[in-house]
Design a protein around this motif. Structure first.
Motif, short mmCIF file in Angstrom:
data_model
loop_
_atom_site.label_atom_id
_atom_site.label_comp_id
_atom_site.label_asym_id
_atom_site.label_seq_id
_atom_site.Cartn_x
_atom_site.Cartn_y
_atom_site.Cartn_z
N ASN A 1 117.31 59.06 -14.78
CA ASN A 1 118.41 59.32 -15.70
C ASN A 1 118.61 60.82 -15.81
N ALA B 1 119.82 58.98 -23.78
CA ALA B 1 119.17 57.76 -23.33
C ALA B 1 117.71 58.05 -22.98
N PRO B 2 116.86 57.00 -22.94
CA PRO B 2 115.45 57.21 -22.64
C PRO B 2 115.20 57.81 -21.26
N PHE B 3 114.10 58.53 -21.16
CA PHE B 3 113.56 59.07 -19.91
C PHE B 3 114.55 59.99 -19.20
N ASP C 1 109.56 50.50 -18.88
CA ASP C 1 108.86 51.71 -19.34
C ASP C 1 108.49 52.57 -18.13
N SER D 1 107.30 55.39 -18.06
CA SER D 1 106.16 56.27 -18.29
C SER D 1 104.82 55.61 -18.03
N TRP E 1 107.43 61.69 -26.90
CA TRP E 1 107.56 60.76 -25.78
C TRP E 1 109.03 60.61 -25.43
N ALA E 2 109.34 60.55 -24.14
CA ALA E 2 110.73 60.54 -23.69
C ALA E 2 111.33 59.14 -23.63
N GLY E 3 110.56 58.13 -24.02
CA GLY E 3 111.05 56.76 -23.97
C GLY E 3 111.88 56.39 -25.18
N PRO E 4 112.18 55.09 -25.35
CA PRO E 4 112.99 54.65 -26.48
C PRO E 4 112.36 55.04 -27.81
N ALA E 5 113.21 55.35 -28.80
CA ALA E 5 112.73 55.78 -30.10
C ALA E 5 111.85 54.70 -30.73
N ASP F 1 110.08 59.60 -15.47
CA ASP F 1 109.92 59.35 -16.90
C ASP F 1 110.42 60.47 -17.81
#
Length: 443
Positions: free
Chosen positions: A44, A50-52, A157, A159, A331-335, A386
């Protein structure tokens, strides 16, 4: 250094001997997945919300890895120095050096300068409590990290890397102890612990200490080069030791290495944390910081080249999903909250664990010198897109949070420098050591 691992899987089913010299001379197989140098597949790069998300602002992809612009809006303001020069002694903050990196004169042996003595010994996993058994990963011979360069991540995920080729094994490592010529047996002495002992990056360490001690620019100290446990990254012993964000490696050094150093080299190491330093490169640079972060009662001075302040921790930890990336950033993933296990159930973790560690914690008594190259690593493993594997960005983000919390630090952004860039190490090592030990009393 030759290192041997015996492969175990419940009972011993095979044994393999790995020589770093042999691997370096053997051409990789034609189907070997080599280190990635650009944006990984399925990344991405367009939606920051958006995540990651992977930010490519200020990156020049005409080089491999891409060259970063230190004036990018993502990086903190820094003082650009004339080519070939370094910051004034004791200066703090952010500096840009290069593109020329000539070796410092203190890295060259000088006639008449007293030379320290060297003691070496080996340590194996059978001698250890903390790292017994070790970890070994089944990679294709001659193709380093092959089993994780073609693996996958958990569904949804990016990550969380799935590693199926890691299992118990044994390790053997060399330990080299430098004792300054002026040491008086029975007296307490400060010391510095180096990760990745035996690395070519540290080839000038002992000579540099000889010269700096003779010039009274650093106090007389013992240098302890501790070899890593073997292989690299997720699923390997080296990655387990260096990329795990915990106090375990510091305890390994304290309980299992330092007593042997005192016994075999005939020294008495200081218990004063202000006289104890850590040092490393790449992942061992992260470990150097982690040792002081989790145990500031043991270590308060840290020096690192190209520290891996990214998401390399394995196994994936739900309480710190971004690994060392979460020293400086979320962390760069979903909140959502980081998680921990309570009464057998995953539950939201307490602060500050659920926040970036440095911003979310009171400042600790750590003095930190670190360097990163403009062509340092950028998503070297193509399987993990990630948003947390840009080494140069991680250093910039570390500098920002350290400044905000009022830490004593010096960060060098090096132009014309790659990962653990050898010319840059030779240029900066003496001044970095001098900066690191500022304020420590001389005998």
């Amino acid at each position: 250094m030759n290192t041997t691992w015996a492969v175990l899987a419940g009972t011993m089913i095979s044994a393999a001997t790995f020589s770093t010299a042999t691997l370096a001379q053997t051409p990789p197989p034609s189907n070997c997945v080599t280190q990635n140098m650009g944006v990984p597949p399925n990344a991405n790069t367009s939606d920051k919300g958006a995540p990651f998300f992977i930010d490519t602002t200020g990156l020049d992809f005409q080089t491999k890895p891409p060259t970063r612009d230190p004036r990018s809006a993502n990086y903190p303001a820094a003082t650009e120095l004339a080519d070939g020069t370094l910051p004034p002694a004791g200066a703090e903050g952010n500096f840009i050096i290069g593109p020329t990196h000539n070796p410092a004169p203190e890295t060259i042996a000088k006639e008449g300068v007293p030379k320290g003595t060297i003691t070496t010994f080996t340590l194996s996993s059978k001698d250890s409590v903390i790292y017994n058994p070790g970890l070994i990963r089944d990679d294709v011979p001659g193709c380093g990290n092959s089993s994780i360069m073609s693996t996958t991540t958990a569904s949804g995920d990016k990550s969380n890397m799935i590693v199926t080729t890691s299992h118990p094994g044994t390790w053997t490592r060399n330990i080299e102890v430098y004792v300054p010529a002026s040491y008086v047996r029975g007296t307490e002495i400060p010391f510095i612990v180096l990760g990745d002992g035996g690395s070519a990056a540290w080839k000038d360490m002992n000579t540099t200490l000889d010269n700096l001690i003779a010039q009274r620019r650093v106090p007389p100290m013992v240098s302890i080069q501790v070899g890593n446990g073997g292989q690299d990254a997720q699923g390997a012993q080296r990655g387990r030791e260096y990329d795990t964000v915990s106090g375990t490696y510091a305890q390994f050094i304290e309980r299992e290495v330092l007593p042997l150093v005192e016994e075999k080299a005939g020294v008495k190491l200081t218990k004063n944390p202000d006289g104890r330093a850590t040092m490393g490169l790449s992942s061992s640079g992260t470990a150097a910081f982690t040792m002081a972060w989790f145990h500031p009662e043991l270590y308060r001075r840290v020096l690192a080249y190209s520290p891996t302040m990214v998401n390399q921790q394995w196994p994936w930890n739900p309480a710190l999903r971004g690994g060392a990336w979460e020293y400086h950033s979320a962390w760069a993933g979903p909140a959502g909250p980081n998680l921990t296990v309570k009464a057998g159930q995953l539950t939201p973790s307490d602060q500050p664990t659920g926040a970036p560690l440095i911003p979310g914690s009171p400042a600790k008594p750590i003095r930190y010198w670190f360097e990163m190259g403009d062509q340092d690593l950028f998503y070297p493993n193509p399987t993990i897109a990630d948003g947390m594997h840009d080494w140069t960005l991680s250093a910039a983000l570390m500098a920002k949070v350290l400044a905000e919390k009022g830490y004593h630090y010096q960060y060098l952004f090096a132009r014309n420098a790659k990962h653990v860039d050898r010319p840059t190490v030779a240029q900066t090592l003496p001044s970095a050591l001098e900066w690191l030990w500022k304020g420590y009393p001389f005998p």
